[in-house]
Motif scaffolding. Structure first.
Motif, PDB file in Angstrom:
ATOM      1  N   LEU A 118      31.382 107.932  25.742  1.00 19.86           N
ATOM      2  CA  LEU A 118      30.265 106.980  25.843  1.00 19.86           C
ATOM      3  C   LEU A 118      29.697 106.961  27.268  1.00 19.86           C
ATOM      4  CD1 LEU A 118      31.787 104.004  23.784  1.00 19.86           C
ATOM      5  CD2 LEU A 118      30.018 105.625  23.034  1.00 19.86           C
ATOM      6  N   THR A 127      22.042  98.478  19.516  1.00 24.65           N
ATOM      7  CA  THR A 127      23.416  97.988  19.702  1.00 24.65           C
ATOM      8  C   THR A 127      24.317  99.089  20.246  1.00 24.65           C
ATOM      9  OG1 THR A 127      22.939  96.849  17.649  1.00 24.65           O
ATOM     10  CG2 THR A 127      25.182  96.636  18.490  1.00 24.65           C
ATOM     11  N   ALA A 128      24.107 100.310  19.754  1.00 25.23           N
ATOM     12  CA  ALA A 128      24.967 101.421  20.174  1.00 25.23           C
ATOM     13  C   ALA A 128      24.808 101.684  21.679  1.00 25.23           C
ATOM     14  CB  ALA A 128      24.615 102.673  19.378  1.00 25.23           C
ATOM     15  N   ARG A 149      33.180 100.388  31.707  1.00 25.37           N
ATOM     16  CA  ARG A 149      34.638 100.486  31.638  1.00 25.37           C
ATOM     17  C   ARG A 149      35.175 101.631  32.517  1.00 25.37           C
ATOM     18  NH1 ARG A 149      38.092 101.522  26.158  1.00 25.37           N
ATOM     19  NH2 ARG A 149      40.161 101.316  27.077  1.00 25.37           N
ATOM     20  N   ARG A 154      26.734  99.044  23.501  1.00 31.17           N
ATOM     21  CA  ARG A 154      28.181  99.292  23.380  1.00 31.17           C
ATOM     22  C   ARG A 154      28.599 100.434  24.325  1.00 31.17           C
ATOM     23  NH1 ARG A 154      32.689 101.479  20.612  1.00 31.17           N
ATOM     24  NH2 ARG A 154      31.674 103.235  19.622  1.00 31.17           N
ATOM     25  N   ALA A 155      27.774 101.491  24.361  1.00 32.07           N
ATOM     26  CA  ALA A 155      28.092 102.619  25.256  1.00 32.07           C
ATOM     27  C   ALA A 155      28.095 102.166  26.713  1.00 32.07           C
ATOM     28  CB  ALA A 155      27.076 103.744  25.053  1.00 32.07           C
ATOM     29  N   TRP A 156      27.169 101.279  27.028  1.00 27.69           N
ATOM     30  CA  TRP A 156      27.098 100.742  28.392  1.00 27.69           C
ATOM     31  C   TRP A 156      28.385  99.976  28.731  1.00 27.69           C
ATOM     32  CZ3 TRP A 156      25.314 100.431  33.114  1.00 27.69           C
ATOM     33  CH2 TRP A 156      25.337  99.224  33.828  1.00 27.69           C
ATOM     34  N   ARG A 157      28.746  99.012  27.861  1.00 25.48           N
ATOM     35  CA  ARG A 157      29.910  98.151  28.139  1.00 25.48           C
ATOM     36  C   ARG A 157      31.228  98.911  28.041  1.00 25.48           C
ATOM     37  NH1 ARG A 157      27.728  95.005  24.357  1.00 25.48           N
ATOM     38  NH2 ARG A 157      29.347  95.678  22.906  1.00 25.48           N
ATOM     39  N   GLU A 158      31.413  99.596  26.885  1.00 24.29           N
ATOM     40  CA  GLU A 158      32.729 100.178  26.600  1.00 24.29           C
ATOM     41  C   GLU A 158      32.881 101.585  27.177  1.00 24.29           C
ATOM     42  OE1 GLU A 158      33.600  99.746  22.413  1.00 24.29           O
ATOM     43  OE2 GLU A 158      32.762  97.715  22.408  1.00 24.29           O
TER      44      GLU A 158
END
Ligand code: GDG
Length: 491
Positions: free
Chosen positions: A96, A124-125, A136, A128-132
């Protein structure tokens, strides 16, 4: 230069990679210095200062190196020793971080590559890629830097590299408020408006991460201005365009440009090795009277297809050149796991094939495309070109422009995009082109081939002088000097 501090270089890639044993060629497993402009430039810093290098493990081979110790003391086959500490994110987080956010999202933003009527689709994807993924992995890297900085007996000096790691400075600053941090951005910094393609939480997160630095370095003065304007327009911060500073959370951050360059002596020595001379012999067996060269990764930003279209245009206008000229595109495969990149290489090959079908006659093939990754062959090309075409859509610096003219033996002419970072230093001595303008590029290719010897010699010499005077050692020394002088000294 850095005896009283502990440099910590932080980059996505380690400076070296494990090359597996080849039983057919009877070569053992060996550690080789990594390829690419960034690694080339930073290796000399790491090797000469005993820096610690924090990198992200990208594959099984990196994970095998990581198991050799933390940090691992690794010696490449040329005898250079590196200390590398590998961060090992879970595979999905790495995917990600690297394949969704860094490439293509950020790379495309920073080279203005999105076809905005259609892409990117932020959903949303993406978040999610940004956060996770991105946040991360940046946090894992920052945690490792903090641990290494705390363990060091000397004051740490943190040098973070490039667009994969924009959040690291802010994260390190949060844990270690006093530490000296610099980030160097190797690719262009676009305008504030173009950043608004990204949703606010993401673009602000990136910018605030960078503002954890004491000093943010860019390739050109255009990037510096764009960055300061982005701070002002997108975050409402107070900037001083004259002093090139921005205020953030009670600190002053310095923003400077340091055009990256090459290690002149070692490049010239490398261009004279037997391996390169053997490649040059091979080249001489097929080279035409007039040789146009390009050396590039097959990246969309490099503008390879328009280069061929310009050459086609030149052949249409100048029949007298048919049979005497050849365009050699020596291309390194890049990011072939991304659909757009595979499709781009496909169009590069099909456009070249179309032009060859159109003009070939009597054993003459106008374009020679080679997709391979042999540095010695690129260096042989550098020695032999009459015209070097460097026409990126946008490019942070473009080291091929500097390396090519430095190594060339024929006073070859540089045709250079006004949107390559190197244009700021070399534009006056090159033939400048707008990379989108096929006619102008065609004309520049022709003028380069037709230029008289004294003018070619004068231009080539000015470029060589410029590169010699501002080599990679100067790139590093200026940054270290600024960190010491501007920010109040580390020793
Ligand atoms: C990024 C930025 C910025 C050439 N042939 C082969 C090969 N090369 C080397 C060249 C050169 C490097 O690859 C390419 O560097 P560039 O600067 O041209 O471009 P990027 O790879 O896009 O680099 C760029 C740079 O970072 C440094 O800040 O200048 O703007 O985009 O050194 O000599 N390398 C290998 N095989 C070859 O056949 N391995």
């Amino acid at each position: 230069m850095l005896g009283d501090v502990q440099p910590i270089v932080v980059a996505n890639r380690a400076p070296l990679a494990l090359e597996p044993a080849d039983h057919y060629r009877n070569t053992p497993e060996r550690l080789v210095k990594g390829a690419g402009g960034l690694v080339t430039a930073l290796s000399s810093l790491a090797a000469t200062t005993h820096a610690l290098w924090v990198a992200v493990a990208r594959d099984d081979s990196d994970r095998a190196l990581a198991s050799r110790g933390d940090p691992a003391e690794l010696e490449t086959d040329d005898g250079t020793v590196y200390r590398v500490s590998f961060v090992q994110p879970p595979l999905e987080a790495y995917d990600l971080y690297y394949n969704v956010v860094s490439n293509p999202l950020l790379w495309f933003i920073q080279h203005y590559l999105w076809d905005l009527a259609r892409e990117p689709v932020v959903d949303t994807a993406t978040f999610r890629a940004w956060r996770e993924g991105y946040v991360r992995v940046n946090q894992m890297v920052a945690d490792r830097v903090v641990a290494e900085a705390r363990a060091s007996t000397l004051p740490p000096l943190v040098f973070v590299q490039d667009y994969q790691l924009y959040c690291v400075p802010g994260m390190v600053r949060a844990a270690l408020p006093e530490v000296r941090i610099q980030h160097f951005v190797h690719i262009p910094w676009p305008t504030p408006q173009y950043w608004t393609v990204l949703p606010k939480p993401i673009r602000d997160g990136l910018l605030k991460g960078l503002l954890g630095c004491d000093l943010v370095g860019f390739q050109t003065s255009r990037d510096v201005r764009n960055f300061l304007m982005t701070c002002e327009e997108n975050l409402g911060l107070t900037v001083d365009l004259g002093a090139r500073t921005v205020r953030f959370e009670g600190r002053t951050i310095w923003v400077r440009n340091y055009p990256i360059s090459v290690d002149v002596d070692s490049l010239l020595a490398q261009a004279d090795t037997e391996e390169v001379l053997a490649e040059e012999e091979r080249l001489l067996s097929w080279r035409p009277e007039k040789l146009i060269l390009r050396v590039d990764r097959t990246d969309l930003s490099k503008n390879i297809v328009r280069g061929f279209l310009a050459y086609e245009r030149m052949l249409e206008d100048h029949h007298e050149l048919h049979g005497d000229v050849q365009f050699w595109a020596y291309l390194q495969p890049s990011r072939q796991d991304i659909d757009d990149y595979r499709a781009y290489l496909g169009s590069v090959l099909s456009v070249a094939a179309r032009i060859n079908r159109k003009f070939s006659r009597g054993g003459w093939t106008p374009i020679r495309v080679e997709v391979d990754d042999v540095m010695a062959r690129a260096l042989a090309g550098y020695r032999q070109f009459d015209v070097l075409l460097v026409n990126p859509i946008y490019d942070g610096m473009n080291l091929v422009a500097k390396e090519g003219v430095l190594c060339n033996r024929r006073d070859g002419v540089l045709v250079l995009s006004e949107n390559a970072g190197s244009h700021e230093e070399l534009g006056d001595f090159a033939l400048s082109v707008n990379p989108f303008d096929i006619d102008e590029t065609a004309e520049a290719l022709y003028l380069g081939l037709a230029m008289d010897a004294p003018q070619k010699a004068a231009r080539a010499e000015r470029i060589r002088e410029t590169v010699r005077a501002a080599d990679i050692n100067r790139w590093i020394a200026l940054q270290v000097q600024d960190l010491r002088d501007l920010i109040g000294g580390t020793g």
